[in-house]
Design a protein around this motif. Structure first.
Motif, mmCIF file in Angstrom:
data_model
loop_
_atom_site.group_PDB
_atom_site.id
_atom_site.type_symbol
_atom_site.label_atom_id
_atom_site.label_comp_id
_atom_site.label_asym_id
_atom_site.label_seq_id
_atom_site.Cartn_x
_atom_site.Cartn_y
_atom_site.Cartn_z
ATOM 1 N N GLN A 23 151.197 57.429 54.088
ATOM 2 C CA GLN A 23 151.492 57.993 52.780
ATOM 3 C C GLN A 23 152.650 57.239 52.145
ATOM 4 O O GLN A 23 153.601 56.868 52.819
ATOM 5 C CB GLN A 23 151.867 59.473 52.921
ATOM 6 N N ASP A 35 153.013 63.069 48.581
ATOM 7 C CA ASP A 35 151.784 63.871 48.614
ATOM 8 C C ASP A 35 151.256 63.970 50.044
ATOM 9 O O ASP A 35 150.067 64.181 50.265
ATOM 10 C CB ASP A 35 150.738 63.287 47.672
ATOM 11 N N SER A 41 146.829 63.348 44.918
ATOM 12 C CA SER A 41 147.380 62.000 45.035
ATOM 13 C C SER A 41 148.361 61.737 43.912
ATOM 14 O O SER A 41 148.048 61.993 42.744
ATOM 15 C CB SER A 41 146.266 60.952 44.953
ATOM 16 N N ILE A 42 149.550 61.246 44.276
ATOM 17 C CA ILE A 42 150.493 60.794 43.263
ATOM 18 C C ILE A 42 150.026 59.422 42.787
ATOM 19 O O ILE A 42 149.730 58.545 43.586
ATOM 20 C CB ILE A 42 151.922 60.710 43.841
ATOM 21 N N GLU A 59 149.830 62.689 38.717
ATOM 22 C CA GLU A 59 149.106 63.018 39.934
ATOM 23 C C GLU A 59 147.683 63.442 39.589
ATOM 24 O O GLU A 59 147.384 63.756 38.442
ATOM 25 C CB GLU A 59 149.817 64.151 40.674
ATOM 26 N N LEU A 69 153.815 69.482 46.886
ATOM 27 C CA LEU A 69 154.595 68.274 46.697
ATOM 28 C C LEU A 69 155.842 68.385 47.564
ATOM 29 O O LEU A 69 156.574 69.382 47.492
ATOM 30 C CB LEU A 69 154.982 68.138 45.223
#
Length: 194
Positions: A23, A35, A41-42, A59, A69
């Motif tokens: 990540q 994330d 997903s960022i 995101e 988050l």
């Protein structure tokens, strides 16, 4: 490993592959965002966290389940709570892409100092509970919001709709008086009841 088979040199390479996907940690201002707990997903992050330069997180949420988050900081001391310096107060804009395939009719944010346990009045974490938030909280697609401080720090955006593949933005301050270096922002899109 090397073997000699029938006069031929055979080379076997052993590759290790982690089953967990690595990540990315995103940094803005005095905070890191991740994330890593999954479900979204960022895509990008920018800003310092001031009122004029909020931290902007873009995101994508891929389902209608709540996502979390993870927010971390290396700040060691709390400064004067009337200032924005030292991460006491930072301004956040969350730009969310609806990748769930369902329309959203409400959107909830909840702060947690301990994962899975709602933030309460005494933990030092809030949507700037002690201050004047006039003009700081708004959304491009929701007309109203309710912020609740007891028994948890939760904000619910209402009176709007986010269609699939549409983008919603949410602006709000976060007061970080907690001595913890890691805390959480739970995000929950809500769909129409059937």
């Amino acid at each position: 490993m090397i073997w000699i088979l029938g006069g031929f040199l055979a080379v076997s390479m052993i590759f290790s592959h982690s089953s967990a996907q690595e990540q990315k940690i995103w940094t803005a201002g005095q905070y890191n965002f991740s994330d890593e707990l999954g479900g979204f997903s960022i895509r990008s992050i920018s800003g310092t966290g001031s009122a004029d330069d909020p931290i902007v997180i873009t995101e994508e949420l891929n389902a209608i389940a709540p996502v979390t988050l993870v927010i971390r900081t290396e700040k060691l001391e709390q400064l004067n709570p009337t200032t924005e310096e030292g991460g006491i107060l930072f301004h956040l804009q969350v730009r969310t892409i609806n990748g769930s395939g369902h329309p959203w009719v409400e959107f909830v944010f909840e702060l947690q100092e301990i994962l899975g346990k709602p933030s309460d009045y005494g933990d030092g974490l809030s949507f700037y509970q002690p201050g004047d938030k006039t003009g700081m909280i708004h959304s491009n697609l929701f007309a109203t919001y309710d912020d609740n401080f007891e028994p948890y720090d939760r904000m619910i955006f209402r009176d709007g709709k986010v269609d699939p593949n549409a983008n919603a933005s949410f602006d709000f301050p976060v007061g970080d008086f907690t001595p913890k270096r890691t805390f959480y922002l739970v995000q929950e899109p809500r769909i129409p009841s059937t």
